[in-house]
Design a protein around this motif. Structure first.
Motif, short mmCIF file in Angstrom:
data_model
loop_
_atom_site.label_atom_id
_atom_site.label_comp_id
_atom_site.label_asym_id
_atom_site.label_seq_id
_atom_site.Cartn_x
_atom_site.Cartn_y
_atom_site.Cartn_z
N THR A 116 0.83 -1.33 0.13
CA THR A 116 0.11 -0.05 -0.04
C THR A 116 0.73 1.15 -0.12
O THR A 116 0.58 2.35 -0.56
N ASP A 139 -6.01 -1.44 -4.46
CA ASP A 139 -5.41 -1.64 -3.24
C ASP A 139 -6.25 -2.71 -2.64
O ASP A 139 -7.05 -2.33 -2.03
N ASP A 140 -6.03 -4.08 -2.82
CA ASP A 140 -6.36 -5.18 -1.88
C ASP A 140 -7.86 -5.42 -2.17
O ASP A 140 -8.56 -6.28 -1.51
MG MG Z 1 -2.04 -2.68 2.34
#
Ligand code: MG
Ligand code: ATP
Length: 367
Positions: free
Chosen positions: A37, A317-318
């Motif tokens: 991240t 992100d994720d």
């Molecule tokens: Mg992360």
């Protein structure tokens, strides 16, 4: 538009780090807390000089470092460009574009544009209004430099006014400045509202088209912009919105003094999202809310494209690992164009499904 290369030094857990990206799909893989991240955050920071998660810039500086440096070699506006920033613990942060110093972060606007999509965004429909204001701000700051300036000014004024309302009991002379702050705040509100109303109309149109496709034509998604109640038509120019905002301020002056909080202005805005005419926030099922959130985020990307004729970066992100197969497919089918960054924990399946270039991160280093 795409990022060829990122260089980081003293940025969060990265030192003397450099990575070359594919101009299509990049998959950033690693265990928890390795810096996936952080890498997305560094890229995003160069779009607007704002982090999507740090409260202040100093958080971005490596624990034992004095400053953080980010450099991106990008291809944008049909040429190679270089964006740099240095964030210092004591000095003012510095931005340069092609070695020319920028006066403010607002001047970054438009050089590199990105749409970020993270698990929090899946709660876009059900969370409080702040998430939806952030959605509008993130897109408009990148597309409209004037909006970015007005938002910075607005936030400063709002801070000041809030302090006046909080502290005037101890120091009554603070109240002399209140009228002035009110007026400037109303001016900035009028600017923000003008842009947000136009953005919300575009978002509603694009998102409902995507949502209809996703739900096989079964559901209708609509998005309505809600702002200061005295405004009769948000489509009017800022000069015509101003008197109506001032009227709302006058009506709420006494309540503001009593509660010690600022009750009127663009910081209270929201988007009313409805599915088949009913408030999604209250009535959508978990799955419906997710589908609607996906449609909204994909619409955001479309708005960038329609405005500038090229796709912004897409930073996932994720988010893919949070979605079921059907929704994963829907996202993957909509991201064939433009540069994409996908982070995930060791998940070979996601990496192979996207067919992207894999970057493995371990403790702030490429493996
Ligand atoms: Mg992360
Ligand atoms: P996850 O899979 O859990 O989301 P991640 O790989 O995305 O993990 P990041 O959030 O990118 O992880 O990085 C987290 C790591 O970065 C943590 O170990 C944290 O201690 C470290 N970190 C955060 N801020 C700083 C900083 N200012 N200086 C040094 N390290 C930092």
């Amino acid at each position: 538009m795409f990022v060829n290369k990122i260089i980081l030094d003293g940025f969060r857990n990265y030192s003397e780090f450099s990575v070359d990206f594919s101009d299509k799909v990049n998959v950033i893989i690693g265990n928890n807390a390795q810096g996936k991240t952080n890498l997305i955050e560094a890229i995003y920071y160069l779009t607007s000089g704002r982090s999507f998660r740090a409260k202040n810039d100093r958080e971005l500086i490596g624990f034992d470092k004095d400053s953080a440096y980010i450099r991106a070699n990008i291809f944008s506006g049909e040429r190679e460009q270089k964006l740099e920033t240095r964030i210092d613990r004591v000095k003012r942060r510095l931005f340069t574009a092609n070695d020319v110093k920028l006066r403010t972060a607002a001047e970054l606007s438009g050089k590199l544009r990105a749409v970020l999509f993270c698990p929090d965004d899946l709660n876009l429909i059900r969370e409080g209004a702040a998430v939806r204001r952030r959605l509008m701000d993130a897109c408009l700051c990148q597309l409209r430099p004037r909006y970015a300036q007005s938002l910075t000014e607005f936030n400063k004024l709002l801070d000041h006014k809030t302090r006046i309302l909080r502290d005037y009991h101890q120091k009554p002379s603070l109240l002399y400045a209140l009228d002035d702050f009110d007026h400037h705040l109303a001016l900035m509100s009028a600017e923000l509202i003008h842009y947000r109303a136009a953005y919300a109309a575009l978002l509603s149109e694009r998102a409902s088209r995507i949502h209809r496709e996703f739900s096989g034509g079964a559901e209708t998604l609509t998005i309505k912009y809600c702002t200061v109640k005295t405004i009769t038509d948000t489509g009017r120019p800022p000069s015509e919105l101003l008197p109506q905002i001032l009227e709302h301020q006058r009506e709420h002056r006494r309540a503001e003094l009593e509660t010690g909080s600022c009750l009127t202005g663009a910081h209270k805005d929201d988007l009313d999202i409805e599915i088949d005419g009913r408030a999604a926030r209250s009535f959508a099922s978990q799955g419906q809310a997710r589908t609607a959130a996906l449609s909204v985020k994909l619409a955001e990307r479309q708005i960038h494209y329609d405005d500038r004729g090229e796709y912004p970066l897409l930073l996932l992100d994720d988010v893919l690992s949070e979605l079921d197969d059907r929704r994963q497919n829907f996202v993957l089918n909509h991201i064939n164009d433009g540069q994409v960054f996908i982070t995930c924990c060791e998940d070979a399946r996601i990496a192979s499904r996207t067919g992207g270039k894999v970057h493995r991160i371990d403790g702030g280093k490429l493996q």
